[in-house]
Scaffold this active site. Structure first.
Site, PDB file in Angstrom:
ATOM      1  N   VAL A  16      35.501  47.015  31.398  1.00 23.28           N
ATOM      2  CA  VAL A  16      35.541  46.671  29.971  1.00 23.28           C
ATOM      3  C   VAL A  16      34.176  46.162  29.501  1.00 23.28           C
ATOM      4  CG1 VAL A  16      36.625  45.214  28.226  1.00 23.28           C
ATOM      5  CG2 VAL A  16      38.025  46.209  30.041  1.00 23.28           C
ATOM      6  N   SER A  55      39.379  43.417  38.935  1.00 27.69           N
ATOM      7  CA  SER A  55      40.449  44.422  39.006  1.00 27.69           C
ATOM      8  C   SER A  55      39.889  45.836  39.101  1.00 27.69           C
ATOM      9  CB  SER A  55      41.329  44.349  37.763  1.00 27.69           C
ATOM     10  OG  SER A  55      41.820  43.054  37.566  1.00 27.69           O
ATOM     11  N   HIS A 105      39.510  47.867  42.357  1.00 25.45           N
ATOM     12  CA  HIS A 105      40.629  48.400  43.149  1.00 25.45           C
ATOM     13  C   HIS A 105      41.439  49.455  42.461  1.00 25.45           C
ATOM     14  CE1 HIS A 105      39.763  45.043  45.548  1.00 25.45           C
ATOM     15  NE2 HIS A 105      39.999  44.239  44.539  1.00 25.45           N
ATOM     16  N   VAL A 164      29.282  32.036  34.695  1.00 27.91           N
ATOM     17  CA  VAL A 164      29.240  31.260  33.451  1.00 27.91           C
ATOM     18  C   VAL A 164      30.109  30.021  33.648  1.00 27.91           C
ATOM     19  CG1 VAL A 164      29.861  31.248  31.013  1.00 27.91           C
ATOM     20  CG2 VAL A 164      28.819  33.292  32.031  1.00 27.91           C
ATOM     21  N   HIS A 171      49.874  43.196  42.097  1.00 25.12           N
ATOM     22  CA  HIS A 171      50.502  44.515  42.047  1.00 25.12           C
ATOM     23  C   HIS A 171      50.175  45.235  43.352  1.00 25.12           C
ATOM     24  CE1 HIS A 171      51.115  48.641  40.922  1.00 25.12           C
ATOM     25  NE2 HIS A 171      49.830  48.894  40.891  1.00 25.12           N
ATOM     26  N   TYR A 192      54.238  54.764  41.121  1.00 28.15           N
ATOM     27  CA  TYR A 192      53.364  55.890  40.780  1.00 28.15           C
ATOM     28  C   TYR A 192      52.669  56.388  42.039  1.00 28.15           C
ATOM     29  CZ  TYR A 192      49.610  52.360  40.730  1.00 28.15           C
ATOM     30  OH  TYR A 192      48.743  51.360  41.068  1.00 28.15           O
ATOM     31  N   VAL A 222      42.933  44.681  29.296  1.00 33.00           N
ATOM     32  CA  VAL A 222      42.735  46.100  28.988  1.00 33.00           C
ATOM     33  C   VAL A 222      42.729  46.877  30.301  1.00 33.00           C
ATOM     34  CG1 VAL A 222      41.182  47.767  27.921  1.00 33.00           C
ATOM     35  CG2 VAL A 222      41.327  45.447  26.989  1.00 33.00           C
ATOM     36  N   TRP A 223      43.502  47.940  30.368  1.00 26.55           N
ATOM     37  CA  TRP A 223      43.555  48.765  31.576  1.00 26.55           C
ATOM     38  C   TRP A 223      42.354  49.717  31.607  1.00 26.55           C
ATOM     39  CZ3 TRP A 223      48.908  50.479  33.689  1.00 26.55           C
ATOM     40  CH2 TRP A 223      49.816  49.420  33.622  1.00 26.55           C
ATOM     41  N   ASP A 262      48.509  41.965   3.523  1.00 29.07           N
ATOM     42  CA  ASP A 262      49.373  42.362   2.417  1.00 29.07           C
ATOM     43  C   ASP A 262      50.363  41.229   2.255  1.00 29.07           C
ATOM     44  OD1 ASP A 262      51.456  44.477   1.127  1.00 29.07           O
ATOM     45  OD2 ASP A 262      52.390  43.489   2.831  1.00 29.07           O
TER      46      ASP A 262
HETATM   47  P1  FAD Z   1      37.579  43.113  35.829  1.00 28.62           P
HETATM   48  O1  FAD Z   1      37.313  44.395  36.458  1.00 28.62           O
HETATM   49  O2  FAD Z   1      38.415  42.139  36.587  1.00 28.62           O
HETATM   50  O3  FAD Z   1      36.220  42.477  35.436  1.00 28.62           O
HETATM   51  C1  FAD Z   1      36.124  41.140  34.980  1.00 28.62           C
HETATM   52  C2  FAD Z   1      34.819  40.604  35.476  1.00 28.62           C
HETATM   53  O4  FAD Z   1      34.575  39.318  34.919  1.00 28.62           O
HETATM   54  C3  FAD Z   1      34.814  40.409  36.959  1.00 28.62           C
HETATM   55  O5  FAD Z   1      33.833  41.257  37.506  1.00 28.62           O
HETATM   56  C4  FAD Z   1      34.502  38.952  37.163  1.00 28.62           C
HETATM   57  O6  FAD Z   1      33.682  38.705  38.277  1.00 28.62           O
HETATM   58  C5  FAD Z   1      33.845  38.592  35.864  1.00 28.62           C
HETATM   59  N1  FAD Z   1      33.936  37.163  35.567  1.00 28.62           N
HETATM   60  C6  FAD Z   1      35.052  36.431  35.419  1.00 28.62           C
HETATM   61  N2  FAD Z   1      34.755  35.150  35.179  1.00 28.62           N
HETATM   62  C7  FAD Z   1      33.415  35.053  35.143  1.00 28.62           C
HETATM   63  C8  FAD Z   1      32.504  33.985  34.936  1.00 28.62           C
HETATM   64  N3  FAD Z   1      32.918  32.748  34.703  1.00 28.62           N
HETATM   65  N4  FAD Z   1      31.186  34.260  34.988  1.00 28.62           N
HETATM   66  C9  FAD Z   1      30.724  35.499  35.233  1.00 28.62           C
HETATM   67  N5  FAD Z   1      31.564  36.551  35.442  1.00 28.62           N
HETATM   68  C10 FAD Z   1      32.884  36.330  35.396  1.00 28.62           C
HETATM   69  N6  FAD Z   1      44.567  50.447  35.277  1.00 28.62           N
HETATM   70  C11 FAD Z   1      44.711  51.733  34.919  1.00 28.62           C
HETATM   71  O7  FAD Z   1      44.478  52.079  33.771  1.00 28.62           O
HETATM   72  N7  FAD Z   1      45.136  52.665  35.791  1.00 28.62           N
HETATM   73  C12 FAD Z   1      45.449  52.354  37.069  1.00 28.62           C
HETATM   74  O8  FAD Z   1      45.806  53.215  37.845  1.00 28.62           O
HETATM   75  C13 FAD Z   1      45.360  50.995  37.457  1.00 28.62           C
HETATM   76  N8  FAD Z   1      45.744  50.623  38.702  1.00 28.62           N
HETATM   77  C14 FAD Z   1      45.495  49.361  39.124  1.00 28.62           C
HETATM   78  C15 FAD Z   1      45.763  49.044  40.448  1.00 28.62           C
HETATM   79  C16 FAD Z   1      45.426  47.796  40.929  1.00 28.62           C
HETATM   80  C17 FAD Z   1      45.722  47.459  42.356  1.00 28.62           C
HETATM   81  C18 FAD Z   1      44.831  46.840  40.067  1.00 28.62           C
HETATM   82  C19 FAD Z   1      44.426  45.511  40.574  1.00 28.62           C
HETATM   83  C20 FAD Z   1      44.622  47.146  38.731  1.00 28.62           C
HETATM   84  C21 FAD Z   1      44.949  48.400  38.248  1.00 28.62           C
HETATM   85  N9  FAD Z   1      44.732  48.747  36.914  1.00 28.62           N
HETATM   86  C22 FAD Z   1      44.879  50.058  36.531  1.00 28.62           C
HETATM   87  C23 FAD Z   1      44.316  47.758  35.929  1.00 28.62           C
HETATM   88  C24 FAD Z   1      42.821  47.810  35.709  1.00 28.62           C
HETATM   89  O9  FAD Z   1      42.193  47.868  36.933  1.00 28.62           O
HETATM   90  C25 FAD Z   1      42.335  46.589  34.952  1.00 28.62           C
HETATM   91  O10 FAD Z   1      43.121  46.375  33.817  1.00 28.62           O
HETATM   92  C26 FAD Z   1      40.886  46.753  34.525  1.00 28.62           C
HETATM   93  O11 FAD Z   1      40.104  47.145  35.622  1.00 28.62           O
HETATM   94  C27 FAD Z   1      40.354  45.463  33.927  1.00 28.62           C
HETATM   95  O12 FAD Z   1      38.985  45.599  33.705  1.00 28.62           O
HETATM   96  P2  FAD Z   1      38.133  44.336  33.250  1.00 28.62           P
HETATM   97  O13 FAD Z   1      36.750  44.803  33.091  1.00 28.62           O
HETATM   98  O14 FAD Z   1      38.789  43.702  32.099  1.00 28.62           O
HETATM   99  O15 FAD Z   1      38.318  43.285  34.424  1.00 28.62           O
END
Ligand code: FAD
Length: 825
Positions: free
Chosen positions: A15, A45, A48, A175, A226, A259, A359-360, A549
């Site tokens: 994201v 997330s 993985h 942070v 999960h 899935y 957000v996925w 509205d």
């Molecule tokens: P993240 O990838 O978690 O990134 C957040 C980042 O913020 C991290 O890197 C973290 O280190 C950083 N951060 C947090 N706090 C701080 C701080 N204080 N200072 C600096 N950095 C910080 N989604 C799908 O659409 N399809 C799938 O098939 C799917 N399968 C999944 C299977 C598994 C096992 C898992 C765990 C998730 C799956 N998802 C899937 C969900 C999807 O992976 C997540 O919703 C998505 O990756 C979230 O992205 P993100 O960037 O928000 O979060």
């Protein structure tokens, strides 16, 4: 590390990096992305995710955002390595209910622009997914453009592109604090120094609540574990050729919350079929303390059901689901919110703090695009109300609520959810003063914004007895969350009168020397009218779309009451507060919880009200769209507004919460001889649609302007207001390309639910925004935006409902009391 940047993004998962990439696309490069983990496999997330994308969604916004994400993922490669595999998606059905649901889902796809979907017989599904045993399914829904993406490679590629355009990326930086002064963010502190900035975008995934709390910004989500297993090699896949990362379709078996996807010579199996395991924020591991922070210990017992069902459906996987390598079985964490939606937008609490959370991968690139458009241009292209970060009432951000609802979202992630399905827990969070009376009348309660709201009353069953209309015999999907009492209450409101508990309406008082100027500036209708005037108005986006509205009532020269829907209350409040300029002397006070509100509507409303007040409530003394104080029995003051969402003569009555019950009793007794009934939300909705009243979030939203929505009458062209220029251009440029049209079904028994595709001349031209049965006109009603050329009464259309197309005709709008004579009686 830089010590200043215009924009700091916290989180380099899919994201945050997508957001950085999209910012550069809009020409913004003074951006610094910080992540506590290593770039670009940060341990969140994203690291993985098996990257599976099923685009179909009941939400038009999320469905289009998924399509946008796929388009971006498909357009990139990492040093020649493909990132997206459009191998197609199969959603299989093992129950007759799921077969029906798949038809409905195909309807969403058609309505929202996913092409070439098909419903397949079991053998056809097995042809596409060769390891699937067709004997185990009843059918499948096929989306050729679904597939799987390499999430980490996508992040790496987008990160590199953004870096090449000037964005800074720093891994291993946590942070720890925000520098907030005078309600605005000025910088962030990290374990490697301070970064001065003008705005921050929090993309911290399941760490969101912790990061948000540092800024005083509630981010209501929970980290839920999960299960995902990468099986041992499967002999049947040994001979695959070429780029084998994904060759077979991704498969969802939603009846068992599972899935599957093929990857090289093995399968990935995802399991939601276990009790949700929530990890509190304080238990999230730090980087360097063993495995990645998003991984938790594997819980083998939770996999038993999944294993048995997988072996049944994919016999080739039998015996390979408990891989010898422990790293192939994981409990990975990601975010679940109370309503399953994402959390996106600028926080109402602190200026300059933006969030893009929950957000996925499916929606990451598309949602990131929307949030940066919002940051840069003031509005996203899509209506994001359902993801709005400020939609939650404070109770909805409490840990107890977030955990309870977040767990339930996990349980229901693949369930068939009826649009009127009510949560069983937590309930009775907010009670109106009429709760006990509603119970005594046999209310069927629905919940909205935490309130218990009657949907219909069993006490009205006897009114159905004498009715012989076709509509009393509903079946299937449309009969759920419905009872014939709804129709009886609707008709009794049209012929006699009904009391509606409208306490959940959100109410704010806008006051101060600059209140009028503020409201005139943000609203499109004329607000400067005599004290006691009621004005229906919209607030527009810079491009002329409808952002709010609501009604504004002038109570005093410099005091205005704003009344809006309970569901949109927090969103509207945050928007109003945000649009107040620093130099404007305006206070905005929430009054919802301190005031009861009753709607007394129907042709007998005046007779009833006159019986309990000495004030003259005749048409001359108390005309339509005016408001004043009354005394009702001993209850004083009662603020009475002559307006009605039922489209009948009547009043909204507001008073002190503690005196609500007394007011009800007085009206109830006075109404006895006039056929007064209590009526619920079901009748409210059908009455409003029969009268053509648009519902925010469904019929009207920021992607449609008042001219398209048929609300040009509420635009006052003799004044300046936000969005005016854009709206003028639409008006003077030949008018809108689409118009909200009212349609009625040709067969008086047909009734649909909303969101269905609308066909014209063999082509899908739109979707249903609202639907209900018009009990007084004796037909099912649907509204939807149609191309202007066909949005004219008499045009034949078809509405697809569970795979069957029903004939309908564009009709006059509104269907009920077009001249408003009943309202003004
Ligand atoms: P993240 O990838 O978690 O990134 C957040 C980042 O913020 C991290 O890197 C973290 O280190 C950083 N951060 C947090 N706090 C701080 C701080 N204080 N200072 C600096 N950095 C910080 N989604 C799908 O659409 N399809 C799938 O098939 C799917 N399968 C999944 C299977 C598994 C096992 C898992 C765990 C998730 C799956 N998802 C899937 C969900 C999807 O992976 C997540 O919703 C998505 O990756 C979230 O992205 P993100 O960037 O928000 O979060």
């Amino acid at each position: 590390m830089r010590d200043r940047a215009q924009t700091v993004i916290i989180g380099a998962g899919i994201v945050g990096v997508s957001a950085a990439y999209h910012l550069t696309d809009l020409g913004v490069t003074d951006v610094l992305v910080l992540d506590q983990g290593p770039l670009f496999e940060t341990g969140g997330s994203t690291s993985h995710a098996p990257g599976i994308i099923f685009q179909t969604n009941g939400s038009r916004t999320m469905c289009r955002i998924a399509q946008d994400s796929v388009a971006l993922y498909d357009s990139v490669d990492l040093d020649g390595e493909r990132c997206w595999y459009g191998v197609g998606g199969l959603e299989v059905a093992t129950t007759p209910e799921r077969i029906e649901e798949l038809k409905r889902r195909q309807g969403f796809a058609r309505a929202y622009g996913i092409e070439d979907t098909e419903l397949l017989a079991p053998a056809e599904a097995a042809e596409k997914s060769p390891l699937l045993d067709p004997a185990t399914i009843l059918g499948a829904y096929w989306v050729p453009s679904d597939g799987a993406g390499k999430a980490v490679q996508i992040v790496t590629k987008l990160g590199r592109e953004a870096r090449a355009r000037g964005v800074g990326f720093e891994g291993g930086v946590t942070v720890t604090r925000f520098d907030i002064r005078e309600g605005r963010v000025r910088g962030v502190e990290t374990d490697r120094g301070t970064v001065e900035c003008e705005r921050v975008l929090i993309c911290a995934g399941f760490w969101g609540p912790t990061v948000g709390a540092m800024a005083g910004v509630p981010i209501p989500l929970v980290a839920v574990q999960h299960q995902l297993v990468w099986t041992d090699p499967i002999p049947e896949l040994a001979g695959l050729d070429g780029d084998t990362w994904a060759l077979q379709p991704v498969v969802r078996h939603q009846d068992m919350s599972l899935y599957f996807r093929q990857r090289d010579d093995h399968y990935g199996v995802g399991n939601y079929r276990h009790e949700p395991i929530v990890t509190p924020q304080t238990s999230i591991r730090r980087h360097g303390d063993g495995p990645m922070p998003s991984l938790m210990p594997w819980t083998p017992g939770d996999f038993d059901l999944c294993e048995a069902e997988t072996e049944r459906m994919f016999p080739a996987l039998a015996g390979r689901l408990r891989p010898s390598d422990p790293e192939r079985s994981l409990n990975g964490m990601f975010s679940f919110t109370p309503d399953g939606g994402s959390v996106v937008g600028e926080s109402a609490a602190v200026r300059g703090v933006w969030v893009c959370e929950a957000v996925w991968v499916t929606h990451a690139a598309g949602m990131a695009r929307q949030v940066v458009e919002w940051m840069e241009t003031g509005e996203p292209s899509y209506d994001l109300a359902e993801a709005d970060a400020n939609r939650f009432y404070p109770f909805q951000a409490s840990p107890a609520y977030v955990v309870e609802r977040g767990k339930q979202q996990y349980r229901e992630v693949y369930d068939i959810i009826h649009p009127l399905q009510q949560p069983s827990k937590p309930r009775e969070i907010r009670l109106t003063p009429f709760f006990a009376r509603h119970q005594a009348l046999g209310a069927e309660f629905f919940t909205g914004a935490g309130w218990e709201r009657p949907q219909w009353f069993r006490a009205n069953r006897e009114l159905v007895g004498g009715v012989t209309h076709e509509w009393t015999r509903r079946w299937g999907w449309a009969a759920r969350g419905w009872s014939p009492e709804v129709g009886a209450e609707h008709l009794a409101t049209r012929t006699h009168a009904a009391l509606f508990d409208i306490t959940p309406f959100a109410k704010f008082d806008v006051a101060g020397p600059d209140a009028l100027a503020f409201l005139e500036r943000v609203f499109a209708n004329r607000i400067d009218r005599p004290v006691g005037s009621i004005v229906y108005t919209a607030a527009l986006t810079p491009t002329g779309g409808i952002r709010l509205d609501l009604t504004v009532i002038r109570k005093e020269e410099a005091l205005f009451r704003v009344v809006t829907g309970g569901g949109s209350g927090q969103h509207d409040l945050a928007w109003l507060r945000r649009h107040r300029r620093d130099d404007e002397r305006v206070s905005i006070t929430e009054r919802t919880g301190s005031l009861f509100a009753l709607g007394l509507w129907g042709p007998k409303a005046r007779d009833i009200l006159q019986q309990v007040t000495d004030a003259d409530v005749s048409n001359d003394a108390f005309p339509y769209l005016t408001a004043r104080y009354l005394t009702v029995g001993e209850v004083s003051p009662v603020w009475a507004q002559r307006i009605s969402y039922a489209g009948e003569l009547g009043w909204e009555l507001y008073g002190q919460f503690s005196m609500g019950d007394r007011t009800w009793r007085l009206l109830w007794e006075a109404g006895r001889d006039h056929g007064l009934i209590a009526a619920g939300g079901g009748a409210f909705d059908s009455l409003r649609l029969e009268k053509g009243y648009r519902l925010w979030g469904q019929d009207i939203q920021s992607e449609h302007d008042p001219l398209e929505a048929g609300l040009g009458f509420a635009v006052h062209w003799d004044k300046d207001f936000q969005g005016r220029e854009a709206l003028e251009a639409i008006r003077d440029g030949g008018g809108p390309a689409e118009r909200l049209a009212c349609m009625t079904f040709d067969d008086p028994r047909t009734v649909v639910m909303g969101k269905e595709p609308i066909w014209h001349h063999g082509r899908v031209v739109s979707y249903v925004t609202s639907a209900a049965y018009g009990y007084a006109i004796g037909r099912g009603i649907a509204y939807g935006y149609l191309p202007t050329a066909i949005a004219t009464p008499g045009t034949p259309v078809e509405v697809e409902y569970f795979g069957v197309r029903h004939a309908a005709t564009v009709s006059d709008d509104p269907l009920w009391d077009p001249k408003g004579e009943r309202l003004k009686a």
